[in-house]
Each structure stands twice: as C-alpha cells, then as structure tokens.
Write an enzyme that holds these catalytic residues in place. Structure first.
Site, mmCIF file in Angstrom:
data_model
loop_
_atom_site.group_PDB
_atom_site.id
_atom_site.type_symbol
_atom_site.label_atom_id
_atom_site.label_comp_id
_atom_site.label_asym_id
_atom_site.label_seq_id
_atom_site.Cartn_x
_atom_site.Cartn_y
_atom_site.Cartn_z
ATOM 1 C CG HIS A 16 -36.082 28.133 -36.833
ATOM 2 N ND1 HIS A 16 -35.230 29.204 -37.014
ATOM 3 C CD2 HIS A 16 -35.795 27.636 -35.598
ATOM 4 C CE1 HIS A 16 -34.474 29.341 -35.941
ATOM 5 N NE2 HIS A 16 -34.796 28.400 -35.064
ATOM 6 C CD GLU A 17 -38.475 24.678 -33.871
ATOM 7 O OE1 GLU A 17 -37.645 23.809 -33.514
ATOM 8 O OE2 GLU A 17 -38.527 25.806 -33.353
ATOM 9 C CG HIS A 75 -33.504 23.844 -34.313
ATOM 10 N ND1 HIS A 75 -32.247 24.412 -34.246
ATOM 11 C CD2 HIS A 75 -34.379 24.829 -33.924
ATOM 12 C CE1 HIS A 75 -32.348 25.674 -33.859
ATOM 13 N NE2 HIS A 75 -33.627 25.948 -33.662
ATOM 14 C CG HIS A 79 -30.791 29.381 -32.580
ATOM 15 N ND1 HIS A 79 -31.279 29.322 -31.297
ATOM 16 C CD2 HIS A 79 -31.857 29.120 -33.375
ATOM 17 C CE1 HIS A 79 -32.565 29.044 -31.315
ATOM 18 N NE2 HIS A 79 -32.935 28.907 -32.564
#
Length: 679
Positions: free
Chosen positions: A371-372, A375, A381
C-alpha cells in the site's frame, strides 16, 4: 503432530490471541534437497538449490517444490549494519553457508494453480502459499510466540482466521490505518520519465529496506532471519507489480520491485539515526527525511517495531504530477536545505506493531508494505463513491482502498484508478527505474527469453512447451521446444497446452468488468491483441453502460449529458434505453446514440414492461410470448377472471350507491313535509 488453538482455549499464549482466533500447527520437513546448475544470467551461471518441503498437519498437507532465489544471497552479503559506536559495515561474506535461504516455487499437486514465496531458516519454512485462489500464511511459532515450546513447528492460517473483533483484548482491537503525505517542499530539478509504449525489458524500482533497532531486537539479533522477513515483503510487492497492467493494454508491463540493500540498526546510538525519538509513524516519517541515504534509491522504506501512539501503521510521501516541482515519491533525488543538510522524500515508514501488541500478522504487514509503495508510485486512495475503483464488498476492495478492513475484502491488485495514476507518474518521473538483467531459470520471462519455467522438475509440471534452464547442450534453456512448439500457454494467453496458437477468434483472452475492456484472440498470434481503450461509445456489462476513461460507469445517455428515463407513452419503446430531454423521454437512438454495431441500446433482457405484465426480450420487444420469465399456462384465465370480478365489483358498488341515495332522498323529503306542517 497437530494442535489447533481457539479463542476459548486457555492454552493460548498472552498476546497471540489478539490476532488469530484459530490456526493449525504443522510439522515442517525437508524431504529432498539438491544442488542444481540452473540459473543462467547474462554474465554467468549461478548454482542454487532445488528443494521439497513437506508441511503436514491433521487437516492439510502441502508438498512444496521450491527453487532458491539467488538474488537474496547477493542482498544478504551487502546488508549494512549500524553499530553502537556509530560506525557501519557491510557483511562481505558470500553467505554460502547461511542458515537462511529464500525460495519461490509451487505446490506439487496443483502446479498451475499455486505459487509459493518464503524462506527456510534452520529448516523451518515461513512465507505465503497461494493454493486454488486461497492464500495461506505460514509463520514459525517461535516468531509469533517467543516462548513457545513448539520451537520447530509452524502456524498455518488464512485471512479469515485473523481475529478482528476480540473484545477480550487489553485495548480496542486493530483500529489501524495507512496514510500518505504531500510535501510542501518545492525543488528545481530536471525529472526524467520513461516511455511505456515500447518497453523491451522489465524495469525495476530498486529499493532500500531499513530495519529499526527495535525490529532487530525482536528478531533476537538474527540478521539473516530478519533480512529474509524484510525480503518477503519486497517479493510480495514484486509479484503484484510485475503482474500489473499500468498502460491499460491488457498485458502486464513488467514493472518490478527489487531490493538493492538492507540496512539494519543494531542499537539506538548511531549518528545517522534521526528517527530514534519519534513517538508515532508520522513523526518517524518526518525524522526519516533527515537520514542520509548512501546511494540513490527508487524508494527507501523503513520497518520498525515500536509501541507508537495513534492508529497509523504506515505513511509515505506521494508524488503529485500536477505540481511537478513538489518533492516526494519514487526517484526523488536528495535535496539540501539552506544549511546544506540533506533531505530525502522518496521514503515510506511502516510499523509492524500496533500499540502494546506483538508482531502484526504477515497479511497485515504485507498489505501495509505494498500500500505504501503504491503511494510512493503516485496512487491516491481509491474513491469509495467510484464503483469501478471501489466495487461492492462482494467483489472486493483494491489495494489502495482507504478502508483496509475487513481483510477478507482485500484484493491483491491495483484498481484502474491507481494504475492510471501510477502510469502518469512513471511517464513523468520514473527515470530511475533500471532494466532487469534476464535470468534464465527464475520462472519469469525476461528480456529476449521466449519462455521461462525454471528447470526440468518444475517445467514438467507447469510448462511442457518450454526448454528448462538445465537442459543439456546443444538445446538452449528458456526457448520453445523444437520446431513444433509455436508458443507457451504459461506465457501467452492465446496458446493451447499443445504449444499451438488458438485459431478460432471467439476465444476471449482478456476481460475486466471494471475496466470495460476485453480482447479476443486473432487466430494468428499467441499474444492477446492490444485493447482499444477510452472508447466513449463502447457498451459494457449491462447494455445501458458505456466505457469512459477506461472504466464502465455511465449510462449511454451521459454521452449527450442527459439522464436515463423510462419510455411509458409507447409500448414499442418500453424496452429501449431512453433519455430525458426538454420535450420528454425519448429513445436514445432518436438522439443519435447507437451501439458499436449501429443498433439501438436496449434495456436488459427480462426487464418488466407494460405495467409489469410482460417482459423485454433480447430483441427489445415487450410481449408475453417473448417473455424471458415464462408465465404459468393459466395466467390468461386468471387475468380474465380478475378483470371480470373487478368490473362486477364496480357495477355492484354503483348500484348499491344508487339505492342508498334514493333512500336518503326519500327520508329527507318526508322530514321537510313534517316540518312545514308544524309551522
């Protein structure tokens, strides 16, 4: 030996029940190990192991066929250790005799439907097993329960075994989140992007993984085991990235995640350790900016094991394409402040602990890691109101959904919105990604390889069309077998198990209900044809939807900026898609809105029409004899009876009303006559 713990059991060690409500304990046995001369890189040959590992409990048996990931040994030998006297050093040994080795492979009884990633430490396996669309997580009991008496056993569990509602925990359970940050630092640097249209080689984002001293202490100062744990997260991310289609062409683009170096802090006293006083993940990331990077990395990601306050377990900087000069995200070079202090914004921080609890289960830390990184590559998101990128829970949430719970709803892939955002970042600032050196035998087709299935024992199970890497001269590994093989079904979507091209053109080789993109084999090439995208009038899913910017999310009336309505005035139009105009509700075809074949857009077959009595058929006609949902044979008689009784009821009601009126009128007249005589 088999033991299964449940929440109701008094034998659960303190803390462990905060995460798992049930799991299985299994024996781990190495049943075969061979040294193979199998991996052939451009600059030479690597020797590595082929090994079979048996995981056996009362309910499950996994026989894993694994091959060694030699790149892990290279990373392990370059691991930098930060020591108490503020000095640092590399591990320069070759690690040939390390007690920890990393592997990839398959489960033997389902070779084409499984994949395995993990490591062996002192003969105990830890990692992930994807088996028939179910992912199993294997972790040593000694890691999850430091004082466990079952030191040579492993715990096997699934995502649904993770406890999310434990009311007996010492604090509210798993109120955690994953975040990102946009920097307010502007830089005057020339950024380079990459062209995604003509990629010939896989490209890798070379990352640095930094281990906080608290994580080093949790792993009991075992550098090899900690390195393998960190490497597991990178391999999980690499598996997802290399299968991702960022160009929206229907085929993976070969973007990879590769570990360039692992840096481990052994103590809290090193000078290059500004994160030491942080009390939350956000503070940790802020201090991580000041840490000096010894080389230019695509991303630098730190993992810690601290009892931080707050719900966040991960945070990173995100690049903003619309503001090209804002620092943050992949490939961001080191910048300097007015005092010539270095600052780095190509960073992410993850804490694999929640409050005072023990180590987070592997599914949660893996999700946080990918997830990071998402980013860092530029993905925001997913918007919960955008259904193509945030579908209903029954279909699952994508990786970048803002709500990471429940874990059962998570899908290990990026949404169309995320992929489009990442594509733009790669095109504008992905210049630091490096070509991946092709390695024959790692089961990943790279560079000029025609195929790659590993070596003989694995190729015989997963791909009979490909020459294994250990094939004897004069045959060449990672090429198609003989002159009769035209393709490999492992590598090409339009290839049969007989190594021939699929000749009929009705075979769908790619389809996505979220991207409204599909493609069919052309009968000539083994590769799935590239998909046309962003076609405004392309109908998808139900016939009333169209493809807009690669997603299937609007009614066809939106082509003319109109709303959809139902035609009620004309029975012949009731089964057509109609649009609301200033003059009323009219068929979309009368406004020039036609499907790709030039025909009319129709309501879904089976939709009710004529006040719900009949149904629409596939040709857009409303009628009983064409109804999809057949009425009972006696429906006509019932309908006639209902009509007759309704008419009879109306007649009787009118007659009774008339009689009542006559009676009331007669009474009123008599009363008037009596009243007049009285006066």
């Amino acid at each position: 030996m088999f033991i299964q713990f449940h929440l109701c059991s008094a034998k659960i060690p303190n803390g462990f029940s905060d995460y798992l409500k049930s799991f299985e304990i299994a024996e781990c046995e190495i049943v075969r190990s061979e040294n193979k001369r199998s991996l052939i890189k451009n600059n030479g040959t690597l020797h590595n192991d082929e090994i079979e590992v048996l995981l056996k409990s009362r309910n499950k048996t996994f026989c894993l066929l694994l091959f060694e990931d030699e790149l892990f040994n290279e990373v392990l030998s370059q691991t930098r250790l930060y020591s108490k006297n503020s000095s640092s050093d590399f591990r320069n040994n070759a690690n040939k005799y390390s007690n920890t080795k990393f592997y990839e492979g398959i489960v033997k009884d389902k070779p084409r439907q499984t994949s395995v990633i993990g490591y062996l430490h002192h003969g105990i396996f830890s990692g992930t097993i994807l088996y028939e669309n179910t992912e199993y997580f294997v972790e040593p009991l000694k890691l999850l329960i430091p004082n466990s008496p079952f030191s040579l056993k492993v715990a096997i569990y699934k995502i649904e075994d993770i406890n999310l509602t434990n009311t007996n925990a010492t604090e509210p359970f798993l109120d955690w989140s994953l975040a990102f940050r946009i920097s307010n630092i502007t830089v005057n640097v020339s950024r380079e992007g990459i062209s995604l249209d003509n990629i010939t080689d896989d490209l890798s984002c070379d990352i640095e993984i930094v281990a906080d001293h608290t994580l080093y202490q949790y792993f009991r100062k075992d550098i090899d085991k900690l390195s393998a744990y960190l490497y597991t997260h990178a391999k999980h991310a690499d598996k997802i990235f290399r299968k991702s289609d960022f160009t929206m062409s229907g085929k993976p683009d070969g973007i990879r995640i590769k570990v360039a170096k692992i840096s481990i802090y052994k103590t809290a006293y090193d000078l290059n350790y500004p994160m030491i006083s942080a009390n939350s993940v956000s503070e940790y990331l802020t201090e991580f900016i000041k840490r000096k990077q010894e080389s230019q990395y695509c991303l630098s990601i730190s993992l810690s094991y601290r009892p931080f306050v707050g719900s966040a377990i991960g945070e990173s900087f995100i690049p903003v394409v619309s503001y090209h000069n804002l620092a943050g995200g992949i490939c961001e070079p080191t910048i300097f402040d007015a005092d010539q202090n270095s600052m780095n914004f190509n960073i992410a921080a993850i804490n694999v602990r929640h409050g005072q609890r023990p180590l987070l289960p592997l599914p949660i830390s893996l999700l946080a890691f990918v997830h990071e990184i998402g980013h860092g590559f530029g993905s925001d998101h997913d918007n919960p109101n955008n259904k193509p990128c945030s579908p209903d829970s029954s279909k699952g949430k994508y990786l970048m959904h803002p709500k990471t719970l429940p874990l059962l709803e998570q899908r290990a892939e990026f949404s169309p919105c995320s992929r489009i955002a990442i594509r733009e970042v790669l095109r504008k600032r992905g210049g630091c990604l490096k070509p991946v050196v092709a390695t024959c035998g790692n089961a990943i087709r790279e560079g000029a390889e025609e195929c790659d299935c590993g070596w003989t024992s694995i190729c015989n199970l997963v791909d009979s069309c490909c020459n294994p890497s250990d094939i004897e001269f004069p045959a060449v590994g990672c090429t198609l077998k003989g002159s009769g093989s035209k393709c490999s079904p492992k590598e090409s979507d339009c290839c049969t198990d007989d190594c021939a091209v699929i000749t009929h053109t009705k075979h769908m080789c790619y389809n996505s209900i979220y991207d409204c993109l599909s493609s069919f084999c052309d009968g000539v090439s083994p590769e799935c044809p590239q998909i046309a995208q962003n076609v405004l009038n392309y109908s998808c899913e139900a016939k009333s939807l169209v493809c807009t910017r690669g997603t299937c999310n609007k009614t066809v009336c939106a082509i003319k900026d109109l709303e959809e309505c139902e035609c009620r005035d004309n029975l012949l139009d009731e089964c057509l898609i109609c649009c609301k105009t200033s003059t009323g509700c009219v068929p979309a075809s009368e406004l020039g809105i036609l499907n790709p074949a030039g025909g009319k857009y129709m309501r879904k077959m089976g939709s009710r029409c004529n006040y719900g009595i009949y149904h629409c058929d596939a040709t857009g006609i409303c009628g009983e004899h064409r109804s999809v949902v057949r009425e009972p044979q006696h429906s006509k008689r019932n309908t006639a009876l209902i009509i007759f009784l309704s008419v009879l009821f109306i007649i009787v009601t009118i007659f009774l009303g008339f009689l009542v009126y006559r009676s009331v009128s007669a009474i009123n007249l008599e009363n008037l006559l009596l009243l007049r005589n009285h006066f």
